[in-house]
Design a protein around this motif. Structure first.
Motif, mmCIF file in Angstrom:
data_model
loop_
_atom_site.group_PDB
_atom_site.id
_atom_site.type_symbol
_atom_site.label_atom_id
_atom_site.label_comp_id
_atom_site.label_asym_id
_atom_site.label_seq_id
_atom_site.Cartn_x
_atom_site.Cartn_y
_atom_site.Cartn_z
ATOM 1 N N CYS A 1 0.866 -1.172 0.000
ATOM 2 C CA CYS A 1 0.000 0.000 0.000
ATOM 3 C C CYS A 1 0.911 1.233 0.000
ATOM 4 O O CYS A 1 1.819 1.333 0.822
ATOM 5 C CB CYS A 1 -0.884 -0.010 1.241
ATOM 6 N N CYS B 1 0.479 3.260 3.626
ATOM 7 C CA CYS B 1 0.957 2.757 4.923
ATOM 8 C C CYS B 1 1.996 1.653 4.785
ATOM 9 O O CYS B 1 2.504 1.153 5.785
ATOM 10 C CB CYS B 1 -0.225 2.295 5.772
ATOM 11 N N VAL C 1 1.891 -1.470 4.079
ATOM 12 C CA VAL C 1 1.656 -2.887 4.395
ATOM 13 C C VAL C 1 1.728 -3.680 3.089
ATOM 14 O O VAL C 1 1.462 -3.147 2.008
ATOM 15 C CB VAL C 1 0.277 -3.140 5.072
ATOM 16 N N CYS D 1 -7.302 -0.846 1.445
ATOM 17 C CA CYS D 1 -6.379 -1.284 2.491
ATOM 18 C C CYS D 1 -7.110 -1.238 3.833
ATOM 19 O O CYS D 1 -7.612 -0.195 4.229
ATOM 20 C CB CYS D 1 -5.163 -0.357 2.484
ATOM 21 N N SER E 1 -5.822 -1.407 6.649
ATOM 22 C CA SER E 1 -4.999 -0.684 7.620
ATOM 23 C C SER E 1 -5.233 0.826 7.564
ATOM 24 O O SER E 1 -5.384 1.465 8.594
ATOM 25 C CB SER E 1 -3.527 -1.021 7.357
ATOM 26 N N CYS E 2 -5.274 1.411 6.353
ATOM 27 C CA CYS E 2 -5.374 2.878 6.257
ATOM 28 C C CYS E 2 -6.546 3.344 5.397
ATOM 29 O O CYS E 2 -6.727 4.538 5.200
ATOM 30 C CB CYS E 2 -4.071 3.458 5.716
HETATM 31 ZN ZN LIG Z 1 -2.653 1.191 3.650
#
Ligand SMILES: [Zn+2]
Length: 182
Positions: free
Chosen positions: A35, A38, A40, A91, A93-94
């Motif tokens: 990504c 972030c 990942v 994503c 995560s973000c």
């Molecule tokens: Zn991300």
């Protein structure tokens, strides 16, 4: 395994069109896709299927679990893929939007259907073994271009064709030996 295969060929006196070293140099180091926001890991080049230059997409067979597939089916109004239905990939995560999973497409985009297409502008990549130096962290700046991935695909095709030729030669030799035996 390559060595064993090669020895088998040499025993039969067949000239190799591509040496083992050449084969190893033709097989590119794998890429890890991340990504862009972030960093990942979202996928890797072992899952790579194709690229689409017009849509700026890198299409993979599978992604990591950090990628979320939206529950809502979208219909594209873009001139490049009009009417195509897809789920948005993002994503976990973000929450950055990373690409699309096409469910229905125009005929010309058949190769993308059912697969995971990452927008090349939303990801970073790192090619294993290319940037590690003492005391330095791996560089994340070397995103492979679509054309470089296409070049890798052509090289892999060359390797596969070479193996295919060798196997065909071996089969012909074997058939000749069997004819002589009877
Ligand atoms: Zn991300």
């Amino acid at each position: 395994m390559l060595g064993t295969f090669s020895e088998g060929i040499q025993e039969h006196g067949i000239t190799e069109s591509v040496s083992n070293n050449e084969i190893i140099s033709l097989v590119p180091n794998p890429f890890v896709f991340q990504c862009k926001n972030c960093r990942v890991i979202v996928g890797d080049s072992f899952q790579w299927v194709t690229n689409n230059e017009k849509l700026n997409l890198i299409t993979l067979q599978a992604l990591t679990e950090i990628v979320e597939v939206s529950a809502i089916l979208m219909i594209s109004k873009s001139l490049e893929d009009p009417g195509s239905a897809f789920y948005v990939l993002s994503c976990k995560s973000c929450k950055t939007v990373l690409g699309r999973k096409y469910i229905t497409t125009l005929c010309k985009l058949d190769s993308l259907r059912g697969l995971y297409s990452l927008d090349a502008s939303s990801i970073e990549s790192y090619q294993l073994g290319t940037s590690l130096q003492d005391g330095e962290r791996p560089s994340l700046e070397n995103l492979p271009t679509l054309s470089s991935l296409h070049l890798q695909q052509l090289k892999m095709e060359q390797v596969i064709l070479s193996f295919n030729e060798r196997i065909t030669d071996l089969e012909e030799d074997l058939a000749m030996l069997e004819d002589l035996a009877f």
